[in-house]
Design an enzyme around this catalytic site. Structure first.
Site, PDB file in Angstrom:
ATOM      1  N   ASP A   1       8.645 -12.387   7.547  1.00 50.54           N
ATOM      2  CA  ASP A   1       7.533 -11.499   7.863  1.00 50.54           C
ATOM      3  C   ASP A   1       6.204 -12.239   7.913  1.00 50.54           C
ATOM      4  O   ASP A   1       5.895 -13.062   7.042  1.00 50.54           O
ATOM      5  CB  ASP A   1       7.460 -10.380   6.813  1.00 50.54           C
ATOM      6  CG  ASP A   1       6.623  -9.203   7.275  1.00 50.54           C
ATOM      7  OD1 ASP A   1       6.619  -8.904   8.486  1.00 50.54           O
ATOM      8  OD2 ASP A   1       5.964  -8.566   6.421  1.00 50.54           O
TER       9      ASP A   1
ATOM     10  N   HIS B   1      -2.156  -2.315   6.229  1.00 49.18           N
ATOM     11  CA  HIS B   1      -1.392  -2.852   5.105  1.00 49.18           C
ATOM     12  C   HIS B   1      -2.072  -2.465   3.793  1.00 49.18           C
ATOM     13  O   HIS B   1      -3.296  -2.340   3.729  1.00 49.18           O
ATOM     14  CB  HIS B   1      -1.309  -4.381   5.199  1.00 49.18           C
ATOM     15  CG  HIS B   1      -0.555  -4.867   6.402  1.00 49.18           C
ATOM     16  ND1 HIS B   1      -1.109  -5.688   7.355  1.00 49.18           N
ATOM     17  CD2 HIS B   1       0.716  -4.635   6.805  1.00 49.18           C
ATOM     18  CE1 HIS B   1      -0.212  -5.956   8.286  1.00 49.18           C
ATOM     19  NE2 HIS B   1       0.905  -5.330   7.974  1.00 49.18           N
TER      20      HIS B   1
ATOM     21  N   VAL C   1       7.951  -1.398   4.939  1.00 54.50           N
ATOM     22  CA  VAL C   1       7.510  -0.785   3.689  1.00 54.50           C
ATOM     23  C   VAL C   1       7.446  -1.859   2.609  1.00 54.50           C
ATOM     24  O   VAL C   1       8.421  -2.566   2.377  1.00 54.50           O
ATOM     25  CB  VAL C   1       8.470   0.340   3.232  1.00 54.50           C
ATOM     26  CG1 VAL C   1       7.948   1.007   1.963  1.00 54.50           C
ATOM     27  CG2 VAL C   1       8.646   1.383   4.333  1.00 54.50           C
TER      28      VAL C   1
END
Length: 289
Positions: free
Chosen positions: A82, A180, A231
């Site tokens: 990520d 975020h 998430v």
């Protein structure tokens, strides 16, 4: 069931109007909680390894932890890198056996973002791995990467289509109003903009900043073409809450196995809740071979 390419997972999700939960993991306990939730919900799942865990634990050690735990799970699993901002780290993840990688070049000039993303995509595709790119800037802080609110911007359909074609990504992260971290006010996602993007970009769309978004908005964007929902914050909150509760109940407890069990349980419950919300519960059966 084992590991599966992110491309395969998300194309199936997009076609069948559900989303695969992409859950950030930070250590053995959080990885175990996510895998247990996926197993109990019979759901495909993406475990995301982000920049903060790479900094304190290392990319390869964290992947090896997931590998060890995944042996006991029989649902489709994808390990995803990520928000990587370097070509080198993406190559390291590919060599380590990830099934999906992401180059986040949203802070770069367009041409440089495209060039680096496309070069990584070519390597990933040669090994049947999925590739994610990002266009537009998503506000907030994740893994020490911060985008100020004033610098965040919604992705236009035109730039999404252009970037998707130029970069050769398999799925695309766009900015439609999420952020975020912890929201200061309730987010209001731009569904019209999502519709404009999905109308022209014939690829799965990724929603970053999924923590804290009202359930009805999540369900609406999934129907609108979002196939992967990231998430992190809500899971860390659940884990920490469980840890605090366990320590408060037994303040003299000094054995990690005892107080971490409560933390894992809370995180597992939150993960199962998200899996059901995303519509991916029971979807593992479609990947049986």
């Amino acid at each position: 069931m084992g590991y599966i390419s992110g491309k395969i997972l998300l194309e199936h999700a997009a076609k069948n109007h559900y989303a695969v939960g992409a859950f950030s993991v930070h250590n053995a306990e959080t990885a175990k909680a996510v895998l247990a939730a996926a197993q109990k919900e019979n759901a495909p799942v993406i475990l995301m390894i982000g920049q903060q865990v790479i900094q304190y634990m290392g990319l390869k050690p964290m992947k090896e932890i997931v590998d060890s735990l995944a042996k006991d799970v029989d649902v489709p699993i994808c390990v995803h890198l990520d928000h990587s901002r370097t070509f080198e780290q993406n190559v390291q993840a590919i060599h380590a056996g990830f099934q999906s990688v992401m180059f986040d070049g949203s802070q770069l000039p367009y041409e440089e973002n495209v060039e680096l993303t496309r070069s990584i995509a070519k390597i990933a595709h040669s090994l049947n791995m999925g590739m994610e790119g990002e266009i537009g800037k998503i506000g907030g802080t994740e893994d020490d990467i911060t985008v100020e609110e004033k610098d965040a911007m919604l992705t236009t359909a035109e730039e999404a289509l252009q970037f998707s074609e130029d970069s050769e990504v398999d799925y695309l992260a766009v900015s439609i109003g999420t952020a975020h971290g912890v929201y200061k006010v309730e987010p209001k996602l731009n569904f019209k903009r999502l519709q404009e993007i999905t109308r022209v970009v014939k690829k799965p769309i990724v929603l970053h900043g999924g923590s804290g978004v009202p359930d009805e908005q999540i369900q609406q964007v999934i129907l609108g073409g979002v196939a992967k929902v990231n998430v992190d914050t809500e899971l860390r909150q659940a884990f920490t809450e469980g840890l605090r509760e366990a320590l408060a109940a037994s303040p003299k407890e000094i054995h990690p196995a005892n107080y971490l069990t409560g933390a894992m349980k809370k995180m597992e419950e939150k993960t199962r809740e998200k899996i059901r919300l995303f519509g991916s519960a029971g979807m593992a059966k479609f990947f049986l071979t």
